[in-house]
Design a protein around this motif. Sequence first.
Motif, PDB file in Angstrom:
ATOM      1  N   LEU A 119       0.825  -1.210   0.000  1.00  0.00           N
ATOM      2  CA  LEU A 119       0.000   0.000   0.000  1.00  0.00           C
ATOM      3  C   LEU A 119       0.858   1.259   0.000  1.00  0.00           C
ATOM      4  CD1 LEU A 119      -2.840   1.130   0.057  1.00  0.00           C
ATOM      5  CD2 LEU A 119      -2.795   1.002   2.557  1.00  0.00           C
ATOM      6  N   SER A 120       1.924   1.280   0.783  1.00  0.00           N
ATOM      7  CA  SER A 120       2.784   2.465   0.811  1.00  0.00           C
ATOM      8  C   SER A 120       3.498   2.664  -0.522  1.00  0.00           C
ATOM      9  CB  SER A 120       3.796   2.349   1.951  1.00  0.00           C
ATOM     10  OG  SER A 120       4.619   1.201   1.784  1.00  0.00           O
ATOM     11  N   LEU A 121       3.929   1.564  -1.161  1.00  0.00           N
ATOM     12  CA  LEU A 121       4.565   1.676  -2.470  1.00  0.00           C
ATOM     13  C   LEU A 121       3.566   2.139  -3.529  1.00  0.00           C
ATOM     14  CD1 LEU A 121       6.778  -1.546  -2.462  1.00  0.00           C
ATOM     15  CD2 LEU A 121       7.597   0.817  -2.412  1.00  0.00           C
ATOM     16  N   ALA A 122       2.336   1.634  -3.448  1.00  0.00           N
ATOM     17  CA  ALA A 122       1.308   2.056  -4.393  1.00  0.00           C
ATOM     18  C   ALA A 122       1.007   3.546  -4.240  1.00  0.00           C
ATOM     19  CB  ALA A 122       0.047   1.226  -4.184  1.00  0.00           C
ATOM     20  N   CYS A 123       0.918   4.010  -3.011  1.00  0.00           N
ATOM     21  CA  CYS A 123       0.661   5.433  -2.777  1.00  0.00           C
ATOM     22  C   CYS A 123       1.815   6.293  -3.295  1.00  0.00           C
ATOM     23  CB  CYS A 123       0.447   5.684  -1.285  1.00  0.00           C
ATOM     24  SG  CYS A 123      -1.117   5.031  -0.648  1.00  0.00           S
ATOM     25  N   GLU A 124       3.038   5.803  -3.147  1.00  0.00           N
ATOM     26  CA  GLU A 124       4.185   6.537  -3.672  1.00  0.00           C
ATOM     27  C   GLU A 124       4.128   6.625  -5.189  1.00  0.00           C
ATOM     28  OE1 GLU A 124       7.814   8.609  -3.920  1.00  0.00           O
ATOM     29  OE2 GLU A 124       6.347   8.327  -2.305  1.00  0.00           O
ATOM     30  N   GLU A 125       3.708   5.549  -5.849  1.00  0.00           N
ATOM     31  CA  GLU A 125       3.556   5.572  -7.303  1.00  0.00           C
ATOM     32  C   GLU A 125       2.491   6.570  -7.721  1.00  0.00           C
ATOM     33  OE1 GLU A 125       5.070   3.411 -10.250  1.00  0.00           O
ATOM     34  OE2 GLU A 125       6.278   4.414  -8.724  1.00  0.00           O
ATOM     35  N   LEU A 126       1.392   6.628  -6.989  1.00  0.00           N
ATOM     36  CA  LEU A 126       0.333   7.582  -7.321  1.00  0.00           C
ATOM     37  C   LEU A 126       0.784   9.015  -7.042  1.00  0.00           C
ATOM     38  CD1 LEU A 126      -2.757   5.666  -5.886  1.00  0.00           C
ATOM     39  CD2 LEU A 126      -1.884   5.679  -8.225  1.00  0.00           C
ATOM     40  N   ARG A 127       1.612   9.188  -6.036  1.00  0.00           N
ATOM     41  CA  ARG A 127       2.086  10.535  -5.695  1.00  0.00           C
ATOM     42  C   ARG A 127       2.931  11.136  -6.813  1.00  0.00           C
ATOM     43  NH1 ARG A 127       6.401  13.269  -3.865  1.00  0.00           N
ATOM     44  NH2 ARG A 127       7.788  11.449  -3.940  1.00  0.00           N
ATOM     45  N   VAL A 128       3.783  10.319  -7.423  1.00  0.00           N
ATOM     46  CA  VAL A 128       4.685  10.839  -8.452  1.00  0.00           C
ATOM     47  C   VAL A 128       4.071  10.799  -9.842  1.00  0.00           C
ATOM     48  CG1 VAL A 128       6.708  10.154  -7.110  1.00  0.00           C
ATOM     49  CG2 VAL A 128       5.785   8.575  -8.808  1.00  0.00           C
ATOM     50  N   PHE A 129       2.862  10.231  -9.969  1.00  0.00           N
ATOM     51  CA  PHE A 129       2.213  10.165 -11.275  1.00  0.00           C
ATOM     52  C   PHE A 129       1.699  11.553 -11.637  1.00  0.00           C
ATOM     53  CE2 PHE A 129      -1.344   9.045 -14.150  1.00  0.00           C
ATOM     54  CZ  PHE A 129      -0.621   8.313 -15.081  1.00  0.00           C
ATOM     55  N   GLY A 130       2.048  12.015 -12.834  1.00  0.00           N
ATOM     56  CA  GLY A 130       1.793  13.416 -13.156  1.00  0.00           C
ATOM     57  C   GLY A 130       0.601  13.711 -14.037  1.00  0.00           C
TER      58      GLY A 130
END
Length: 410
Positions: A119-130
């Motif tokens: 979940l934390s890795l998924a949230c990080e991916e969504l955070r950097v998605f532009g």
Amino acid sequence: MKEMLQRVLQETAKLIDVAAFIFIDAVNQLSLPSDVSDLLSWLSTQGFLPLSCKCVISCTPTSALQEQPSPYCLYLDDLSLETARSLAVLYLSRYSKTLSSEQLHQLLHESSSSNPLWLSLACEELRVFGVFEMLTKKIVGLPDTLQGLLGSIIQRLVQEDQSCRVKKLLCLVKCCQEGVAERDLQGAMSSLEGGSEIPTVYWASLRRTLRCLLRTSRDYRGRDTLSFFHGSVAKAVEQCLLSPDNSHQVYLVSMADYYEYNCTDDATVVYQLPRLLQQATLNGRLVHFLRKDPRARTIQAHTRAQYLKAARCFHVCRDGFLRSPAMICGMCSLKTGAFGQLFLNRQSCALCGVHVAIMGKEAFLCPKHFRIGRTECLTCRSPILGLPPPYPALLCHMCGYFETCIAINM
């Protein structure tokens, strides 16, 4: 190591009047299962921990842990839906990011969302998605397994990096999963790029790019080190970057070349180089380092024997099998250093070099490694003609326990 840890704990207990806590995370990721057993055995020994000191260990269920007495064990379940929701909202809010209720529902609908790491890795991916308009599609496309998600992250980072340094750094760290000094990584990467030193600004940018996959820490000597933050990252790197083209050898050799020819820290060289040469199956270089390099003289005999055992010919040479005694000519028998030792060659183990005072076992060669009808000196490879008289090569009790040919598979 045990004595060092106990001494530090006792000294710490004298400096503070309140309870001290030691947190050891992911003890199951230690290199060897025996390391886990040893550590838990130390901590559970009566009097090892000061009375004011408490120890908290996190790990996956292991047989080694279950065998040790523990005053209290807490088994953590997967995240509940509400806890996972709170974690996702809190993670994204730190960066002023939010998801719509539909997007949040879609994220938590994934079966792996109960895994806090996923979940934390998924949230990080969504955070950097532009691309905001494509965010929902991005959520739907997230792999529903931890290894799959890590593989997706690694592939994205590699594709976005035009310098190819992301791939190089991840593969070099994979060669030294226990952690490697940053200056050593920089030196090995410089060798891969033709010897030019990587500017500090580029190195800092590279570290920042990979901060979600790497852990920055310090070793016992105070040096900055890098390692994978979780064992799953190493598996993902191997699957995504090394398995398809079997390029692991390139990075192993690069690290080995740096340690052997450029590293000025002898203690690090002795610790890292033999393992790298062994993994790269460079048995010739491994034997040469162990026997000829002065830095290798600090390696303990049993460690040296283990490295050479892995490179040793596997053909059986016990009674009843075709074999030939390994001999040392009269001239070489009076010399030293053929096996990396300081004693006479005839008084040393023909593999690890330890002094064989008594009870040495005779060494043999299999038909693949001796010429029928001709006896050659084990060290100088010259024919043994009789005078001065030759001596039989001997093995210590460690190397002689395995009755196999003493030749090294080059």
